[in-house]
Design a protein around this motif. Structure first.
Motif, mmCIF file in Angstrom:
data_model
loop_
_atom_site.group_PDB
_atom_site.id
_atom_site.type_symbol
_atom_site.label_atom_id
_atom_site.label_comp_id
_atom_site.label_asym_id
_atom_site.label_seq_id
_atom_site.Cartn_x
_atom_site.Cartn_y
_atom_site.Cartn_z
ATOM 1 N N ALA A 30 44.898 31.994 44.085
ATOM 2 C CA ALA A 30 43.875 32.794 43.417
ATOM 3 C C ALA A 30 44.464 33.442 42.167
ATOM 4 O O ALA A 30 45.653 33.722 42.113
ATOM 5 C CB ALA A 30 43.336 33.860 44.361
ATOM 6 N N THR A 31 43.628 33.660 41.174
ATOM 7 C CA THR A 31 44.074 34.327 39.953
ATOM 8 C C THR A 31 43.197 35.554 39.727
ATOM 9 O O THR A 31 42.293 35.536 38.906
ATOM 10 C CB THR A 31 43.992 33.384 38.744
ATOM 11 O OG1 THR A 31 42.658 32.867 38.667
ATOM 12 C CG2 THR A 31 44.967 32.231 38.879
ATOM 13 N N PRO A 32 43.434 36.603 40.473
ATOM 14 C CA PRO A 32 42.595 37.794 40.351
ATOM 15 C C PRO A 32 42.810 38.515 39.028
ATOM 16 O O PRO A 32 43.891 38.463 38.446
ATOM 17 C CB PRO A 32 43.028 38.663 41.532
ATOM 18 C CG PRO A 32 44.409 38.217 41.851
ATOM 19 C CD PRO A 32 44.468 36.754 41.509
ATOM 20 N N VAL A 33 41.759 39.168 38.577
ATOM 21 C CA VAL A 33 41.782 39.983 37.367
ATOM 22 C C VAL A 33 41.820 41.451 37.808
ATOM 23 O O VAL A 33 41.201 41.821 38.797
ATOM 24 C CB VAL A 33 40.525 39.703 36.512
ATOM 25 C CG1 VAL A 33 40.465 40.635 35.314
ATOM 26 C CG2 VAL A 33 40.486 38.243 36.078
ATOM 27 N N THR A 34 42.544 42.279 37.063
ATOM 28 C CA THR A 34 42.619 43.700 37.382
ATOM 29 C C THR A 34 41.484 44.451 36.697
ATOM 30 O O THR A 34 41.249 44.277 35.501
ATOM 31 C CB THR A 34 43.968 44.288 36.942
ATOM 32 O OG1 THR A 34 45.017 43.621 37.635
ATOM 33 C CG2 THR A 34 44.036 45.787 37.234
#
Length: 196
Positions: free
Chosen positions: A17-21
Motif C-alpha cells: 500500500a502507498t498511503p498518503v499522510t
C-alpha cells in the motif's frame, strides 16, 4: 497547555500500500465537531467541541490506513457552565485527572462505498474496552472545491459514531440513571488534508 482526547482511526496494515499522510485541519473549526449526547427521562443534553487535531495515513486504492485523532476534552461545552465544570470533575468524566481518551483501531473492514466497519479499543479514565463503529471516509482530490473551502491538497472528510457505557470505564456519578444516561453517544466529524 491544552489536553487532548486521542481517537485513533483506520489502522489496517496492507502490503504494497502507498498511503498518503493527511493532517486534521485544526483551523477548520466550522468543519470539525465532536458531540457527546445524553438522554434520560429527566434531562437531555449535548456536549460539543470543534477542537480536533491529529494525523491520518490513508490509501484510497486499498481502502486502508492508520492514524490518531485528538479532541480537546477540556473544551467540551454543554450550554450549562455548572454542568460543564461538574462533567470534567473526578465524580464524572474525570478530565481533570485523566483528560486523555484514546481509540486505537485494530481492524478495518470496507462495507460498501465510503463506509467501513472499524474495530479497536477505547481507553477512558484508565480503562480499555473493545469498540466497534461505522466510519464514513470521503476523499476529495485537490481542486476548486477544496480551494474554495481554504484547504490545501487532497481532503479526507471523516465521520463516525459509537456508544460509550460510562460504568464500564469506571465512571461513577450520583446523577447517572437520572440526569445522565449511563450510555453516551459520541459523534465525530472532521476534515484532514494532504497539504495541511
Amino acid at each position: 497547555m491544552k489536553r487532548f482526547i486521542p481517537i485513533g482511526l483506520l489502522a489496517l496494515p496492507v502490503a504494497g500500500a502507498t498511503p498518503v499522510t493527511y493532517t486534521v485541519v485544526t483551523r477548520a473549526t466550522q468543519l470539525n465537531l465532536m458531540t457527546v449526547e445524553s438522554q434520560t427521562s429527566v434531562e437531555n443534553f449535548t456536549g460539543r467541541t470543534s477542537q480536533v487535531s491529529g494525523t491520518l495515513r490513508y490509501d484510497a486504492v486499498t481502502k486502508s490506513g492508520s492514524g490518531t485523532v485528538s479532541v480537546d476534552g477540556a473544551s467540551i461545552t454543554t450550554g450549562n457552565g455548572m454542568r460543564d465544570t461538574h462533567m470534567k470533575s473526578a465524580d464524572w468524566l474525570n478530565f481533570v485527572k485523566t483528560p486523555t481518551v484514546t481509540f486505537k483501531t485494530s481492524a478495518v473492514k470496507p462495507i460498501s462505498g465510503n463506509k467501513y466497519t472499524v474495530t479497536g479499543t477505547l481507553t477512558m479514565n484508565g480503562v480499555t474496552k473493545n469498540v466497534t463503529s461505522t466510519a464514513t471516509v470521503k476523499l476529495t482530490p485537490a481542486g476548486s472545491a477544496t480551494a474554495a473551502a481554504g484547504l490545501k491538497g487532497d481532503v479526507l472528510a471523516v465521520t463516525t459514531s459509537f456508544p460509550v457505557k460510562l460504568s464500564e470505564y469506571g465512571v461513577k456519578n450520583s446523577r447517572i440513571g437520572g440526569q445522565v444516561n449511563d450510555t453516551l453517544t459520541i459523534n465525530l466529524k472532521f476534515v484532514a488534508s494532504s497539504g495541511s
